[in-house]
Design a protein around this motif. Structure first.
Motif, mmCIF file in Angstrom:
data_model
loop_
_atom_site.group_PDB
_atom_site.id
_atom_site.type_symbol
_atom_site.label_atom_id
_atom_site.label_comp_id
_atom_site.label_asym_id
_atom_site.label_seq_id
_atom_site.Cartn_x
_atom_site.Cartn_y
_atom_site.Cartn_z
ATOM 1 N N CYS A 319 0.832 -1.203 0.000
ATOM 2 C CA CYS A 319 0.000 0.000 0.000
ATOM 3 C C CYS A 319 0.866 1.252 0.000
ATOM 4 O O CYS A 319 0.586 2.204 -0.734
ATOM 5 C CB CYS A 319 -0.929 -0.009 1.214
ATOM 6 S SG CYS A 319 -2.172 1.297 1.164
ATOM 7 N N ASN A 325 -0.145 6.629 -3.521
ATOM 8 C CA ASN A 325 0.165 6.878 -2.110
ATOM 9 C C ASN A 325 1.579 7.396 -1.885
ATOM 10 O O ASN A 325 1.885 7.865 -0.783
ATOM 11 C CB ASN A 325 -0.020 5.595 -1.294
ATOM 12 C CG ASN A 325 -1.471 5.213 -1.122
ATOM 13 O OD1 ASN A 325 -2.354 6.079 -1.129
ATOM 14 N ND2 ASN A 325 -1.737 3.930 -0.984
ATOM 15 N N ARG A 351 -9.867 7.838 -2.744
ATOM 16 C CA ARG A 351 -9.296 6.655 -3.368
ATOM 17 C C ARG A 351 -8.543 5.780 -2.393
ATOM 18 O O ARG A 351 -8.449 4.566 -2.577
ATOM 19 C CB ARG A 351 -8.361 7.111 -4.504
ATOM 20 C CG ARG A 351 -7.772 5.979 -5.318
ATOM 21 C CD ARG A 351 -6.910 6.523 -6.434
ATOM 22 N NE ARG A 351 -6.375 5.449 -7.260
ATOM 23 C CZ ARG A 351 -5.537 5.636 -8.272
ATOM 24 N NH1 ARG A 351 -5.169 6.871 -8.602
ATOM 25 N NH2 ARG A 351 -5.089 4.613 -8.977
ATOM 26 N N SER A 352 -7.983 6.370 -1.348
ATOM 27 C CA SER A 352 -7.070 5.613 -0.492
ATOM 28 C C SER A 352 -7.370 5.848 0.979
ATOM 29 O O SER A 352 -7.814 6.925 1.374
ATOM 30 C CB SER A 352 -5.620 6.011 -0.802
ATOM 31 O OG SER A 352 -4.725 5.353 0.067
ATOM 32 N N TYR A 354 -4.822 5.406 3.084
ATOM 33 C CA TYR A 354 -3.430 5.310 3.510
ATOM 34 C C TYR A 354 -2.951 6.551 4.247
ATOM 35 O O TYR A 354 -3.211 7.688 3.844
ATOM 36 C CB TYR A 354 -2.521 5.083 2.300
ATOM 37 C CG TYR A 354 -1.050 5.028 2.657
ATOM 38 C CD1 TYR A 354 -0.522 3.928 3.307
ATOM 39 C CD2 TYR A 354 -0.202 6.103 2.377
ATOM 40 C CE1 TYR A 354 0.814 3.868 3.656
ATOM 41 C CE2 TYR A 354 1.139 6.053 2.714
ATOM 42 C CZ TYR A 354 1.643 4.938 3.360
ATOM 43 O OH TYR A 354 2.966 4.890 3.703
#
Length: 582
Positions: A319, A325, A351-352, A354
């Protein structure tokens, strides 16, 4: 069976003695008799080869990030139920289990290699729990019938065959690659070159190429039946066995519910209930610690750190390395492990999930800390979201925003009393700044503009710690640690019934610039001093090894590692716990 194993008890005892020396050194649960038998049977009770297999298996799982298998959680559950891999409900005439991998069900654009390998490990581990399978071995069918080039990944195939070749505790009898399309000739030649030295010699690898329309040639099918009779083959491979790819997998999942997987203990990363820092067999008293330091001297402690540094992180950084990211990492080589990373809660159109932050266990406390990097301007909103979502009450900053003319951390909170800033949907108000000799303590009030809730957070910034170095005064850092812990305790009490987790409260956020050097040193000291206060012993090496398994590369220099030892002894001498004559 029991009589046969009794006759092998000396071999089993020798294997367990050698392996459990390793488990005790690494703070892992000792291997059981049953697991030992599985490795020994896979190598026909050759103890040295079985020990080699154990470490090969463990290292393969670490390298692929297969640390703790959670079959009831996504995406592993869906992969297990996809039918891509199963074990047939029959055995071959010799009693071997028959495992089937169906290549056409693999879609690389939807499922990463990591998840496929997790499923493969899990299901093979379950299959070889059977003593009959341990004794009679395993036949592996790599079924390429009906597949096309978009279903194939050379790297995944290499990993699967390498795993079967020499890193799995099973007596692998045959690998049958069947239904291979014509385009597979080139990759097969590559795989053959890769594996022929060991796999061909050990088990034999048999390939049945398909004709142009991808249907199996009847003559080739008769060759396949030289290895397996029709009643051991699925119907689509010319056999008479109805293929039910779901029942065996569903049965295993139902049996797994609430069950601790003994195989996870082999990896060298403690399970959830043992990853927490607790006294281990190698713990030292203060006198032993001083004797160890006097004997090893600085150079010996540096060498001890170097051994820790060479150990590879037990997980993956998938990830953190994703293209979308990478801009969220302050440093391209300081990433957080997939297995311990903090996930932001899902929000619409994002979208993430992270953020470069990792859960880290404390002394007898799961997720005592969140180790993270110094926030970037573009991640201020993510940082405060994390603080809110994880119910954080205390933030520990062990860096200045700028050091040596370089930006080390963004000014992610309103610095002056009365200052207000909005970061995403979290508004932060600076209520008060208390300046001490070596640190600032700032009281912040957080307002969630979506839920209209508010919460108080205390921000500590330690000012006397140079980057890559150590504080000039160990006792000033320990006093700072004491102030942080006192505030955490007070804040948990004030939080009252809103907090229902561990009595010591939600995780403290700890960061420096990269989130590994000064952050790791601070957490290591807290863990060691907490254990010292509780039971009178500690183990710096074990503490740092476990920390690095959660926040990769924690403690960045040998000087920081050495500082942990000397700071503990200074603290002990000040408290009268250790005589200066010792």
């Amino acid at each position: 069976v029991e009589k046969g194993l009794t006759n092998r008890s000396e071999d089993i005892g020798q294997f367990l003695e050698e392996i459990n020396k390793w488990t005790s050194q690494h703070g892992v649960s000792p291997l059981s008799w049953d697991v030992a038998v599985k490795f020994l049977m896979a190598r026909k009770f050759d103890v040295l080869r079985a020990i080699e297999l154990f470490h090969s298996y463990r290292e393969t799982r670490l390298r692929e990030g297969i640390v703790k298998l959670q079959p009831h959680e996504e995406p592993l559950r869906s992969e297990l139920l996809s039918g891509k891999f199963t074990v047939l409900g029959v055995r071959d005439p010799s009693g071997a289990s028959i495992a089937l991998y169906t290549a056409k069900l693999h879609h690389p654009s939807k499922t990463g290699n990591h998840v496929v390998l997790q499923a493969l490990f899990y299901l093979l581990d379950r299959a070889v729990e059977s003593f009959e399978t341990q004794r009679n071995g395993l036949v592996f069918i790599y079924d390429m019938a009906g597949s096309n080039y978009t279903n194939f990944e050379l790297d995944l195939s290499k990993k699967i065959l390498n795993l079967l070749k020499g890193a799995f505790p099973a007596r692998l009898k045959k690998v049958l690659i069947v239904g291979a399309p014509v385009w597979f000739r080139v990759p097969y030649n590559l795989l053959s070159l890769l594996l022929k030295e060991k796999l061909r010699e050990r088990v034999g690898i048999h390939t049945y190429m398909a004709i142009a329309d991808l249907n199996l040639n009847q003559q080739r099918m008769s060759d396949l039946r030289q290895h397996l009779p029709r009643d051991c083959l699925p119907e689509h491979l010319g056999g008479c066995l109805p293929l039910d790819v779901h029942s065996w997998n569903l049965q295993l999942l139902s049996e797994q519910n609430g069950r601790v997987d003994p195989v996870d203990e082999l990896v060298g990363i403690p399970l959830e209930n043992t990853s927490i820092h607790v006294p281990g067999p190698e713990a030292m008293g203060l006198a032993e610690l001083m004797a160890h330091l006097n004997r090893a001297q600085r150079s010996g402690i540096y060498l001890e750190y170097e051994e820790l540094r060479r150990e590879q992180p037990p997980g993956t950084f998938t990830c953190a390395l994703a293209v979308h990211n990478q801009e969220r990492n302050r440093y391209g080589d300081v990433l957080c492990l997939d297995q311990t990373r903090v996930r932001l809660k899902a929000r619409r159109n994002e979208r993430s999930d992270y953020i470069n932050a990792s859960f880290m266990d404390g002394y007898k406390q799961k997720n005592a800390y969140i180790g993270t990097q110094g926030p970037l301007e573009k991640t201020y909103g993510d940082f405060w979201r994390m603080v809110w979502e994880q119910s954080v009450l205390v933030i520990v900053m062990t860096t200045r925003t700028d050091e040596g003319g370089r930006r080390k951390c963004g000014q992610y909170w309103p610095k002056e009393e009365g200052g207000q800033e909005v970061y995403g949907h979290i508004a932060v108000v600076n209520h008060r700044v208390d300046k001490q000799a070596h640190y600032n303590q700032t009281t912040l009030e957080l307002h969630n503009t979506e839920t209209f809730e508010q919460r108080q957070v205390t921000h500590f910034q330690f000012l006397s710690w140079p980057d890559y170095g150590v504080p000039s005064s160990a006792l000033s850092l320990i006093d700072f640690l004491g102030a942080v812990k006192h505030q955490q305790q007070w804040a948990v009490q004030a939080f009252g019934s809103q907090w229902r987790g561990h009595p010591l409260g939600p995780p403290m956020v700890v960061h420096c610039s990269a989130g590994i050097g000064r952050t790791g040193t601070f957490c290591a000291l807290d863990i060691c001093l907490s254990q010292l206060q509780d039971v009178g012993t500690l183990n710096v090496c074990q503490t740092v090894r476990r920390m690095r398994a959660q926040r990769a590369f924690s403690i960045q220099t040998p000087e920081q590692y050495y500082f942990c030892h000397t700071a503990i002894l200074e603290h002990a001498q000040r408290r009268g716990l250790l005589s200066t004559n010792q």
